[in-house]
Design an enzyme around this catalytic site. Structure first.
Site, PDB file in Angstrom:
ATOM      1  N   ARG A   7     -40.686  85.305  24.069  1.00  0.00           N
ATOM      2  CA  ARG A   7     -40.447  86.624  24.125  1.00  0.00           C
ATOM      3  C   ARG A   7     -39.058  86.563  25.283  1.00  0.00           C
ATOM      4  O   ARG A   7     -38.627  85.470  25.556  1.00  0.00           O
ATOM      5  CB  ARG A   7     -41.427  87.412  25.239  1.00  0.00           C
ATOM      6  CG  ARG A   7     -41.690  86.474  26.324  1.00  0.00           C
ATOM      7  CD  ARG A   7     -42.674  86.986  27.356  1.00  0.00           C
ATOM      8  NE  ARG A   7     -43.225  86.054  28.144  1.00  0.00           N
ATOM      9  CZ  ARG A   7     -42.521  85.517  29.259  1.00  0.00           C
ATOM     10  NH1 ARG A   7     -41.297  85.757  29.656  1.00  0.00           N
ATOM     11  NH2 ARG A   7     -43.350  84.692  30.108  1.00  0.00           N
ATOM     12  N   LYS A  32     -51.332  76.329  24.889  1.00  0.00           N
ATOM     13  CA  LYS A  32     -50.411  75.453  25.525  1.00  0.00           C
ATOM     14  C   LYS A  32     -50.760  74.042  24.779  1.00  0.00           C
ATOM     15  O   LYS A  32     -49.795  73.157  24.810  1.00  0.00           O
ATOM     16  CB  LYS A  32     -50.476  75.597  26.913  1.00  0.00           C
ATOM     17  CG  LYS A  32     -50.041  76.594  27.800  1.00  0.00           C
ATOM     18  CD  LYS A  32     -50.247  76.359  29.191  1.00  0.00           C
ATOM     19  CE  LYS A  32     -49.245  77.333  29.794  1.00  0.00           C
ATOM     20  NZ  LYS A  32     -48.825  77.116  31.046  1.00  0.00           N
ATOM     21  N   HIS A  69     -45.739  78.375  42.385  1.00  0.00           N
ATOM     22  CA  HIS A  69     -45.490  77.999  40.974  1.00  0.00           C
ATOM     23  C   HIS A  69     -44.768  79.259  40.102  1.00  0.00           C
ATOM     24  O   HIS A  69     -44.562  79.040  38.737  1.00  0.00           O
ATOM     25  CB  HIS A  69     -46.584  77.625  40.017  1.00  0.00           C
ATOM     26  CG  HIS A  69     -47.153  76.262  40.714  1.00  0.00           C
ATOM     27  ND1 HIS A  69     -46.623  75.119  40.974  1.00  0.00           N
ATOM     28  CD2 HIS A  69     -48.419  75.960  41.383  1.00  0.00           C
ATOM     29  CE1 HIS A  69     -47.479  73.960  41.410  1.00  0.00           C
ATOM     30  NE2 HIS A  69     -48.659  74.821  41.682  1.00  0.00           N
ATOM     31  N   GLU A 122     -52.478  66.889  32.892  1.00  0.00           N
ATOM     32  CA  GLU A 122     -51.165  66.399  32.803  1.00  0.00           C
ATOM     33  C   GLU A 122     -50.651  65.596  34.035  1.00  0.00           C
ATOM     34  O   GLU A 122     -51.005  65.573  35.096  1.00  0.00           O
ATOM     35  CB  GLU A 122     -49.906  67.440  32.795  1.00  0.00           C
ATOM     36  CG  GLU A 122     -49.799  68.257  31.598  1.00  0.00           C
ATOM     37  CD  GLU A 122     -48.566  69.303  31.460  1.00  0.00           C
ATOM     38  OE1 GLU A 122     -48.633  70.018  30.781  1.00  0.00           O
ATOM     39  OE2 GLU A 122     -48.147  69.330  32.924  1.00  0.00           O
TER      40      GLU A 122
HETATM   41  P1  ADP Z   1     -47.214  78.905  33.954  1.00  0.00           P
HETATM   42  O1  ADP Z   1     -47.397  79.012  32.576  1.00  0.00           O
HETATM   43  O2  ADP Z   1     -48.797  79.233  34.563  1.00  0.00           O
HETATM   44  O3  ADP Z   1     -46.270  79.554  34.630  1.00  0.00           O
HETATM   45  P2  ADP Z   1     -46.191  76.296  33.763  1.00  0.00           P
HETATM   46  O4  ADP Z   1     -46.977  75.131  32.914  1.00  0.00           O
HETATM   47  O5  ADP Z   1     -45.040  76.868  33.075  1.00  0.00           O
HETATM   48  O6  ADP Z   1     -47.290  77.341  34.047  1.00  0.00           O
HETATM   49  O7  ADP Z   1     -45.741  75.608  35.232  1.00  0.00           O
HETATM   50  C1  ADP Z   1     -45.429  76.271  36.339  1.00  0.00           C
HETATM   51  C2  ADP Z   1     -44.644  75.382  37.408  1.00  0.00           C
HETATM   52  O8  ADP Z   1     -45.748  74.610  37.825  1.00  0.00           O
HETATM   53  C3  ADP Z   1     -43.669  74.503  36.803  1.00  0.00           C
HETATM   54  O9  ADP Z   1     -42.347  75.285  36.959  1.00  0.00           O
HETATM   55  C4  ADP Z   1     -43.718  73.452  38.026  1.00  0.00           C
HETATM   56  O10 ADP Z   1     -43.121  73.874  39.345  1.00  0.00           O
HETATM   57  C5  ADP Z   1     -45.110  73.164  38.118  1.00  0.00           C
HETATM   58  N1  ADP Z   1     -45.651  72.362  37.164  1.00  0.00           N
HETATM   59  C6  ADP Z   1     -46.540  72.470  35.994  1.00  0.00           C
HETATM   60  N2  ADP Z   1     -46.648  71.239  35.562  1.00  0.00           N
HETATM   61  C7  ADP Z   1     -46.271  70.349  36.128  1.00  0.00           C
HETATM   62  C8  ADP Z   1     -46.403  68.823  36.169  1.00  0.00           C
HETATM   63  N3  ADP Z   1     -46.903  68.152  35.143  1.00  0.00           N
HETATM   64  N4  ADP Z   1     -45.759  68.300  37.162  1.00  0.00           N
HETATM   65  C9  ADP Z   1     -45.266  68.921  38.155  1.00  0.00           C
HETATM   66  N5  ADP Z   1     -44.912  70.268  38.267  1.00  0.00           N
HETATM   67  C10 ADP Z   1     -45.715  70.950  37.380  1.00  0.00           C
END
Ligand code: ADP
Length: 501
Positions: free
Chosen positions: A292, A116, A235, A200
């Site tokens: 994917r 990531k 999430h 982040e």
């Molecule tokens: P994973 O790969 O574990 O699924 P992601 O980075 O895709 O994690 O994030 C999953 C979810 O977490 C997002 O859809 C959102 O709801 C929340 N999220 C992730 N990063 C942030 C952020 N910087 N601010 C607010 N919500 C976040």
């Protein structure tokens, strides 16, 4: 041309891939663990090969076993589905080294996007906005504490190797930082054997909006518009829809172009998804790329008319994309609900077990992608998602009422499921108006979770079991039409009683 595909996966996604292969005249090979002997994917495939014990670490995740199965069966391609080995660059490489086509991108693209943090740097270079934060892996707790102070609160700590919402911690104020770093690191270590994290800025009221892309070997890349995936628990997505209620024509064009630029920057081939967070002012930020097929791909298929698995197979075989960007438009509205064998009222605890009765919804504008049937025992070893229900409508409100009707018809007895919970979301006024963000479930927990205490719940269940057995005696299992009605009656009855208390 590809003649035989081995599906390195199980359950609904294996069944879904087999269906398209059959339509294309391609033979299929299923692989299965001990626990999956009776899974529908094993029955549907032309051949099936046993690959080991039930835990996925002894079956679906063992590269050598999958490759051996491909060699024994003479498969000329492997489709990895999602999860398991689908984003494992080594597996893609080993597959190709054996002279077998991997239906997916190059190992190099998977590696670049799988990490990531490297993905964030690549996106910055490609001109795609990323969520403000760090672009290096952090292992040292002291360093993490220093960086957090410079970004400003609220922030989110994430596992570099993250996925499925694991290893993620929200930090609202400085005093919470140390504990959050430590718990994110230990969860990441346990889940991914890598405790490095990154940090982040936390976007406070975001939408999760992703763009489907597909690319061929000739540098042609198109996007297939967006999917709105903000209805999440822990999430993790549980409901997706397209178009997004907050999308505008200009924003779609701009984000679609950024998604294509993102894919181009890693020489992407095949189907992939660029995930973004969009804030309340419609600023958008790259979150990650999934290299994917996504669980929620059917809503895109429904509104664009593109069979994504078919396109994946075609481009993997070296053919050109069958579509140009100008061929792609959204016809109507589609929603997907993920049906889980779990108990929403008990912290979404998995509820595997024997399916005693099942009656799936049908009718105009309804698709179910599943793999369970009456008498099937859901194994404890894998993800508890048992099916996906997809509805289509000419406009959003029609897709919602159709979903609500379909969930009302959906009847599964023997295990707990998320069906009633999903129906309550479809009936929530703010969801109906399209006013929601990723906090929707938390915000509406009073209405969404059943207010019954356990005693009441057990009483209800005992009554239902007694009634069902009575019905079974009367009908000898012949007249299933009675069951969906009963399911609806149970819900309304219980909720009515409670509101009177
Ligand atoms: P994973 O790969 O574990 O699924 P992601 O980075 O895709 O994690 O994030 C999953 C979810 O977490 C997002 O859809 C959102 O709801 C929340 N999220 C992730 N990063 C942030 C952020 N910087 N601010 C607010 N919500 C976040």
């Amino acid at each position: 041309m590809i003649k035989k595909v081995l599906i390195a996966n199980r359950g609904e996604i294996a069944v879904r891939i087999i269906r398209t292969c059959r339509e294309m005249g391609i033979e299929t090979v299923a692989v299965f663990s001990d626990a999956d002997r009776k899974s529908l994917h094993v029955r549907y495939a032309d051949e099936a090969i046993h690959i080991g014990n039930s835990p996925s670490t002894e079956s679906y995740l063992v590269k050598e076993k999958i490759l051996n199965a491909a060699k024994i069966s003479g498969a000329d391609a492997i489709h990895p589905g999602y999860g398991f080995l689908s984003e494992n660059a080594d597996f893609a490489e080993l597959t190709r080294n054996e002279g077998i086509i991997f239906i997916g991108p190059s190992a190099e693209s998977i590696r670049l996007m799988g990490d990531k943090i490297s993905a964030r740097s690549i996106m910055e270079k490609a001109g795609v906005p990323v969520v403000p934060g760090t672009t290096e892996k952090i292992r040292d707790t002291e360093k993490a504490l220093e960086i957090i102070k410079t970004i400003g609160f609220p922030i989110i700590i994430k596992a570099s190797a993250g996925g499925g919402g694991k290893g993620m911690r929200l930090v609202l104020k400085e005093s919470e930082s140390l504990q959050a770093i430590n718990s994110a690191k230990s969860e990441a270590k346990a889940a991914f054997n890598d405790d490095s994290v990154y940090i982040e800025k936390y976007i406070s009221s975001p939408h999760h909006i992703e763009f489907q892309v597909i690319a061929d070997k000739f540098g042609n890349i198109i996007h297939l518009c967006e999917r709105e995936c903000s209805i999440q628990r822990r999430h993790q997505k549980i409901i997706e829809e397209t178009p997004s209620p907050i999308m505008t024509e200009e924003l779609r064009k701009e984000m679609g172009e950024k998604a294509i630029a993102a894919a181009r920057s890693v020489n992407y081939e095949g189907a992939g998804t660029i995930e973004f967070l969009v804030d309340d002012k419609l600023n958008y930020y790259f979150l990650e790329m999934n290299t994917r097929l996504q669980v929620e791909h059917p809503i895109t298929e429904r509104v664009t008319g593109v069979d994504l698995v078919k396109e994946q197979i075609r481009v993997a075989a070296g053919e050109k994309l069958s579509y140009e960007q100008s061929d792609i438009f959204q016809d109507g509205h589609a929603i997907e609900c993920r049906i889980y064998a779990e108990d929403p009222d008990n912290n979404f605890m998995p509820s595997p077990g024997l399916i005693r009765k099942i009656s799936e919804p049908m009718g105009f504008g309804v698709r179910t992608d599943g793999y369970v049937y009456e008498g099937y025992e859901i194994p404890i070893y894998y993800d508890p998602m048992i099916s996906k229900l997809i509805t289509w409508g000419k406009i959003r409100s029609e897709a919602i009422t159709r979903m609500s009707r379909s969930l009302g018809e959906y009847y599964i007895m023997g295990i707990k499921t998320s069906i009633d919970f999903l129906k309550r979301i479809m009936e929530n006024p703010e969801f109906v108006q399209g006013v929601y963000d990723t906090h929707f479930i938390d915000t509406h927990k009073e209405q969404l979770f059943s207010p019954c205490d356990n005693v009441k719940e057990i009483e209800d269940l005992a009554m239902i079991v007694a009634f069902m057995e009575h019905m079974e005696n009367i009908t000898s299992g012949q007249d299933l039409s009675l069951y969906p009605n009963f399911s609806n009656w149970k819900l309304q009855n219980r909720r009515k009683n409670l509101s009177q208390q």
